[in-house]
Scaffold this motif. Structure first.
Motif, PDB file in Angstrom:
ATOM      1  N   VAL A 641       0.846  -1.193   0.000  1.00  0.00           N
ATOM      2  CA  VAL A 641       0.000   0.000   0.000  1.00  0.00           C
ATOM      3  C   VAL A 641       0.881   1.243   0.000  1.00  0.00           C
ATOM      4  N   LEU A 642       1.968   1.173   0.796  1.00  0.00           N
ATOM      5  CA  LEU A 642       2.905   2.288   0.862  1.00  0.00           C
ATOM      6  C   LEU A 642       4.281   1.708   1.190  1.00  0.00           C
ATOM      7  N   CYS A 643       5.197   1.801   0.215  1.00  0.00           N
ATOM      8  CA  CYS A 643       6.527   1.241   0.440  1.00  0.00           C
ATOM      9  C   CYS A 643       7.625   2.286   0.271  1.00  0.00           C
ATOM     10  N   ASP A 648       8.805   9.500   6.134  1.00  0.00           N
ATOM     11  CA  ASP A 648       7.830   9.359   7.214  1.00  0.00           C
ATOM     12  C   ASP A 648       8.135   8.157   8.112  1.00  0.00           C
ATOM     13  N   ASN A 649       9.037   7.280   7.669  1.00  0.00           N
ATOM     14  CA  ASN A 649       9.285   6.008   8.388  1.00  0.00           C
ATOM     15  C   ASN A 649       8.017   5.163   8.466  1.00  0.00           C
ATOM     16  N   VAL A 650       7.195   5.213   7.415  1.00  0.00           N
ATOM     17  CA  VAL A 650       5.927   4.483   7.409  1.00  0.00           C
ATOM     18  C   VAL A 650       5.966   3.387   6.355  1.00  0.00           C
ATOM     19  N   LEU A 651       5.461   2.214   6.712  1.00  0.00           N
ATOM     20  CA  LEU A 651       5.316   1.072   5.806  1.00  0.00           C
ATOM     21  C   LEU A 651       3.900   0.546   5.944  1.00  0.00           C
ATOM     22  N   ALA A 652       3.227   0.294   4.810  1.00  0.00           N
ATOM     23  CA  ALA A 652       1.869  -0.230   4.846  1.00  0.00           C
ATOM     24  C   ALA A 652       1.701  -1.256   3.739  1.00  0.00           C
ATOM     25  N   PHE A 653       1.081  -2.383   4.073  1.00  0.00           N
ATOM     26  CA  PHE A 653       0.842  -3.419   3.070  1.00  0.00           C
ATOM     27  C   PHE A 653      -0.400  -4.203   3.448  1.00  0.00           C
ATOM     28  N   LEU A 654      -0.932  -4.899   2.462  1.00  0.00           N
ATOM     29  CA  LEU A 654      -2.112  -5.741   2.634  1.00  0.00           C
ATOM     30  C   LEU A 654      -1.706  -7.208   2.552  1.00  0.00           C
ATOM     31  N   ARG A 655      -2.339  -8.011   3.374  1.00  0.00           N
ATOM     32  CA  ARG A 655      -2.246  -9.469   3.275  1.00  0.00           C
ATOM     33  C   ARG A 655      -3.633  -9.996   2.952  1.00  0.00           C
ATOM     34  N   PHE A 656      -3.702 -11.049   2.116  1.00  0.00           N
ATOM     35  CA  PHE A 656      -4.976 -11.580   1.659  1.00  0.00           C
ATOM     36  C   PHE A 656      -5.081 -13.063   1.982  1.00  0.00           C
ATOM     37  N   ALA A 657      -6.255 -13.473   2.461  1.00  0.00           N
ATOM     38  CA  ALA A 657      -6.537 -14.887   2.693  1.00  0.00           C
ATOM     39  C   ALA A 657      -6.893 -15.563   1.378  1.00  0.00           C
ATOM     40  N   GLY A 658      -7.083 -16.879   1.441  1.00  0.00           N
ATOM     41  CA  GLY A 658      -7.448 -17.610   0.249  1.00  0.00           C
ATOM     42  C   GLY A 658      -8.750 -17.149  -0.356  1.00  0.00           C
ATOM     43  N   ASP A 659      -9.691 -16.666   0.467  1.00  0.00           N
ATOM     44  CA  ASP A 659     -10.973 -16.173  -0.048  1.00  0.00           C
ATOM     45  C   ASP A 659     -10.922 -14.683  -0.374  1.00  0.00           C
ATOM     46  N   GLY A 660      -9.716 -14.098  -0.309  1.00  0.00           N
ATOM     47  CA  GLY A 660      -9.561 -12.688  -0.650  1.00  0.00           C
ATOM     48  C   GLY A 660      -9.694 -11.738   0.509  1.00  0.00           C
ATOM     49  N   GLY A 661     -10.070 -12.232   1.693  1.00  0.00           N
ATOM     50  CA  GLY A 661     -10.224 -11.358   2.850  1.00  0.00           C
ATOM     51  C   GLY A 661      -8.914 -10.689   3.214  1.00  0.00           C
ATOM     52  N   LEU A 663      -6.134  -8.008   5.310  1.00  0.00           N
ATOM     53  CA  LEU A 663      -5.698  -7.356   6.542  1.00  0.00           C
ATOM     54  C   LEU A 663      -4.692  -6.287   6.141  1.00  0.00           C
ATOM     55  N   LEU A 664      -4.862  -5.102   6.684  1.00  0.00           N
ATOM     56  CA  LEU A 664      -3.964  -3.979   6.421  1.00  0.00           C
ATOM     57  C   LEU A 664      -3.032  -3.796   7.610  1.00  0.00           C
ATOM     58  N   SER A 665      -1.732  -3.842   7.349  1.00  0.00           N
ATOM     59  CA  SER A 665      -0.729  -3.598   8.390  1.00  0.00           C
ATOM     60  C   SER A 665      -0.045  -2.275   8.088  1.00  0.00           C
ATOM     61  N   VAL A 666      -0.027  -1.393   9.085  1.00  0.00           N
ATOM     62  CA  VAL A 666       0.605  -0.077   8.945  1.00  0.00           C
ATOM     63  C   VAL A 666       1.593   0.105  10.092  1.00  0.00           C
ATOM     64  N   SER A 667       2.851   0.369   9.752  1.00  0.00           N
ATOM     65  CA  SER A 667       3.882   0.585  10.772  1.00  0.00           C
ATOM     66  C   SER A 667       4.413   1.996  10.652  1.00  0.00           C
ATOM     67  N   ASN A 668       4.417   2.693  11.780  1.00  0.00           N
ATOM     68  CA  ASN A 668       4.999   4.031  11.867  1.00  0.00           C
ATOM     69  C   ASN A 668       6.225   3.936  12.764  1.00  0.00           C
ATOM     70  N   PHE A 669       7.401   3.872  12.135  1.00  0.00           N
ATOM     71  CA  PHE A 669       8.641   3.733  12.896  1.00  0.00           C
ATOM     72  C   PHE A 669       9.264   5.096  13.203  1.00  0.00           C
ATOM     73  N   SER A 670       8.387   6.074  13.387  1.00  0.00           N
ATOM     74  CA  SER A 670       8.795   7.415  13.802  1.00  0.00           C
ATOM     75  C   SER A 670       8.140   7.714  15.159  1.00  0.00           C
ATOM     76  N   PRO A 671       8.800   8.499  16.021  1.00  0.00           N
ATOM     77  CA  PRO A 671       8.190   8.839  17.319  1.00  0.00           C
ATOM     78  C   PRO A 671       7.141   9.937  17.218  1.00  0.00           C
ATOM     79  N   VAL A 672       6.748  10.282  15.998  1.00  0.00           N
ATOM     80  CA  VAL A 672       5.792  11.359  15.766  1.00  0.00           C
ATOM     81  C   VAL A 672       4.412  10.784  15.500  1.00  0.00           C
ATOM     82  N   VAL A 673       3.379  11.326  16.151  1.00  0.00           N
ATOM     83  CA  VAL A 673       2.001  10.964  15.818  1.00  0.00           C
ATOM     84  C   VAL A 673       1.668  11.583  14.466  1.00  0.00           C
ATOM     85  N   ARG A 674       1.150  10.776  13.553  1.00  0.00           N
ATOM     86  CA  ARG A 674       0.827  11.274  12.210  1.00  0.00           C
ATOM     87  C   ARG A 674      -0.698  11.326  12.061  1.00  0.00           C
ATOM     88  N   HIS A 675      -1.231  12.547  12.040  1.00  0.00           N
ATOM     89  CA  HIS A 675      -2.667  12.749  11.923  1.00  0.00           C
ATOM     90  C   HIS A 675      -3.056  12.836  10.440  1.00  0.00           C
TER      91      HIS A 675
END
Length: 733
Positions: A641-643, A648-661, A663-675
């Motif tokens: 999703v975002l590589c 920003d030190n941010v990484l985001a990607f999607l994982r998909f199950a066999g039925d397409g369901g 999950l979105l994982s978002v990592s913010n490796f910065s000590p800053v809150v990002r609004h």
């Protein structure tokens, strides 16, 4: 020499037959322990006029033969030899009555028994294809020709002679020379009356005339170090894991949840044995949500500081923690708790201890004959000779042994790279290329392929895992396609790169962003495990939480964010004990995990309990979410999703199950809150909810998060990203 019947008075009559003396050369070889066939000289043999009986009983005052209650004394020939001729046709059934200074013993004569090892066993040993080698070699309690005892067998093809020595001979092998079973190189002797618990070794005379004691390479039991004798052992354990064994292979491992807790058994609870550990460790690992426990090597090793990676007894669990059946009890308890058991296995090298495998029969046997090839340059050990059929058989059968005899569910093979390359840790001129001019060890390749193919054929549901740190092609490719045939491979590249990134101060991470994304370039080239193992938290590398930059709060936040990133990344995962609750000190085999950090007072232990709670929840969500494991080896199961948000030190990607369901994982490796952080999602109108947030207060975080379901608008989610945190989101419904 005359034979005297002591049951009747002397009477005139025919002169009894006389025992012809041994040929002097045979006698010398027998007494020196260098005769290849002592059964031809000892025991009962037909001679003109009767049956010659000869016994070798050092330190005996007298030896008599008992036949149907009739006692006949043998005459001394000196040096512990006694002989005489029993008159009459045929060889009778007899026992020996041996008189010592402290009394008499009635015993069976070992030299009246036929070989207790069959021709098929010898053929398979010679072919290097005995897949249950432990049933043929070693010490096997059994009933042979109607008599209970133990069959001793050992492979020592270069020896002049082999004898059995033990606590029952005061470690003098003179009394029990073994016979050679021909070209197989196997020596055999059945000793009646010897049973379980007996300590023994093999007294070997090399072809150079040197005599020494060696522990049994196939021993199923050993003394507790520093004692080094082998112990006659048989299993009496009744397994209770039938349901587990029947269904453990129902789902292929690469399509199943696989979250591994790596453990050094002797130090997980210092002082606890296998049975006590069986009551505590499976319950803890299950409560923490892991699917498997991986054990650092449990095979017999003399030096505890080697952590089990310097193996001398490949067929015996370390006796420091209990008996082999105690270890079976531990594995059974894990299975009944729903946990698989993986065992580290070390076929890459073995130590040089003079009582063990090194130069076993006076010559290089398990190691190559070329000294420069035999020496492992890094560890001061010997490498195995993978080109020798019997050595390859020893190792392949050993892999099968742990899976069949101890119900092990997986073998993690240590130091595979050191096996694969002839020039591993060697400079130019210190190695010779293979027949094709390359640096690949073709014999090691063939061995690994045979081991994997054999284990997978014989042991349904078992997985083999390679610790292989290079870019060798096809480690987890099937052997029929030219691969090595492993089920999984440790992703050492991911481990090195991600740890390199996470140790940087956040302000510098932008320049190392590629170290967190590069793994996806090769993520589907093999079936991977992501390992944070014992190797990463010892020898000055620091514990995982202590690798992190910043103050204590930031280190723990980094630790939590990193683990959630790891759990979401394609591949299975492995975490070493102590890291699940952010132990700050390096692991010590003497002290084990610092359990005191999880004290009863939450305010003093909350930092660590919070991380422990996170790992528990990571595993719970992971196991309940097929998107995180079902398509680990399928590129269609992942999408960035975002590589490229390096600044920003941010990484985001999607994982998909066999039925397409998804999950979105978002990592913010910065000590800053990002609004107001906008991220594309595939279902433009879906409502997404926060499934896990490593910044929750109960984990020790600051409590920043989505605060409730978030609806995608125009294909984008707008999120508040907590500092130094990973968030998982899933569509509602």
């Amino acid at each position: 020499m005359a034979l005297r019947d002591t049951t009747r008075p002397e009477a005139a009559g025919p002169v009894p037959p006389v025992a012809a003396p041994l040929d002097p050369a045979d006698r010398d070889r027998l007494l020196a322990g260098t005769h290849h066939d002592p059964h031809a000289l000892l025991g009962a043999h037909p001679v003109p006029g009767g049956t010659l009986v000869r016994a070798l009983r050092p330190n005996a005052r007298a030896v008599s033969v008992l036949v149907d209650g009739s006692r006949t004394e043998l005459c001394s020939e000196g040096d512990g030899l006694f002989a005489g001729v029993l008159p009459g046709p045929g060889i009778p059934s007899y026992t020996l009555l041996v008189a010592y200074d402290d009394g008499e013993q009635e015993v069976h004569d070992p030299y009246r028994f036929l070989p207790a090892l069959g021709e098929l066993d010898l053929h398979l040993i010679g072919e290097g294809r005995h897949e249950q080698l432990w049933r043929a070699l070693g010490a096997e309690p059994m009933v042979h020709q109607g008599v209970a005892g133990t069959r001793f067998t050992v492979w020592a093809p270069n020896a002049q002679g082999v004898r059995v020595a033990g606590d029952f001979t005061y470690w003098d092998g003179t009394q029990y020379p073994m016979r050679s079973l021909g070209a197989s190189g196997v020596w055999e002797l059945f000793l009646p009356g010897i049973g379980e618990g007996t300590r023994y070794k093999f007294e070997i005379t090399s072809r150079y005339g040197h005599r020494f004691l060696k522990a049994d390479p196939m021993a199923r039991g050993t003394e507790v170090p520093p004692d080094t004798a082998s112990v006659v052992t048989a299993s009496h354990y009744a397994w209770g894991d039938g349901e587990w064994m029947a269904h453990r292979g129902d789902l292929p491992v690469h399509e199943a949840p696989f979250s591994v807790y790596e453990v050094h058994l002797p130090s997980w609870r210092p002082g606890a044995g296998y049975r006590q550990l069986a009551e505590e460790l499976p319950a803890y690992a299950r409560e923490m949500g892991f699917t498997h426990i991986e054990l650092m090597p449990v095979a017999g090793h003399p030096f505890s500081g080697s952590w089990g990676y310097q193996v001398t007894s490949y067929y015996a669990p370390t006796p420091r923690l209990g008996s082999p059946d105690d270890f079976r009890y531990f594995v059974d308890a894990c299975h009944r708790a729903g946990l698989g058991v993986i065992m580290d296995w070390v076929p890459a090298h073995f130590p040089k201890d003079d009582w063990a495998l090194a130069r076993f029969d006076g010559d290089p046997l398990y190691e190559p004959g070329n000294a420069s090839r035999a020496e492992h340059p890094d560890w001061g050990t010997y490498e195995f000779d993978y080109g020798r059929t019997e050595v390859r058989n020893f190792l392949v059968a050993n892999a099968v042994y742990w899976c069949e005899e101890f119900h092990i569910d997986g073998l993690r093979v240590d130091a595979v790279a050191s096996m694969l390359y002839l020039d591993y840790s060697r400079d130019s001129g210190q190695w010779e290329p293979n027949v094709f001019g390359g640096r690949e060890d073709l014999d090691a390749v063939a061995f690994l392929q045979e081991m994997n193919a054999t284990v997978y054929r014989r042991c349904p549901g078992v997985v083999t895992i390679a610790e292989e740190s290079t870019a060798w092609d096809g480690v987890t490719r099937p052997t029929d396609g030219g691969g090595l045939g492993f089920g999984l491979k440790w992703n050492m590249g991911w481990m090195h790169d991600s740890l390199e990134y996470i140790q940087k101060e956040p302000v510098h991470r932008a320049y190392h962003h590629h170290e967190m994304t590069f793994s996806m370039v090769y993520a589907y080239s093999e079936n991977y495990v992501l390992p944070i193992s014992h190797d990463e938290v010892v020898h000055g590398k620091r514990a995982l939480v202590s690798k992190m930059p910043g103050d204590w709060w930031q280190r723990r936040a980094n630790h939590r964010a990193y683990l959630a990133f790891m759990w979401a990344h394609p591949g299975k995962q492995l975490l070493f004990m102590g890291q699940e609750f952010a132990q700050g000190a390096e692991w010590s085999e003497a002290h084990g995990p610092e359990w005191w950090l999880l004290g009863d007072d939450y305010h003093s232990a909350g930092d660590h309990r919070g991380v422990q709670s996170l790992v528990r929840d990571l595993n719970a969500v992971y196991r309940a979410t097929p998107a995180l494991w079902q398509r680990d080896t399928d590129p269609g199961g992942f999408r960035w999703v975002l590589c490229d948000a390096a600044d920003d030190n941010v990484l985001a990607f999607l994982r998909f199950a066999g039925d397409g369901g998804p999950l979105l994982s978002v990592s913010n490796f910065s000590p800053v809150v990002r609004h107001g952080y906008r991220l594309w999602v595939p279902d433009g109108g879906a409502v997404w909810r926060e499934e896990l947030n490593t910044d929750e207060a109960r984990y020790g975080g600051s409590g920043v998060g989505a605060g409730g379901p978030v609806k995608a608008e125009d294909g984008f989610l707008t999120l508040t990203l907590p500092p130094l945190a990973t968030v998982w989101l899933v569509p509602e419904g």
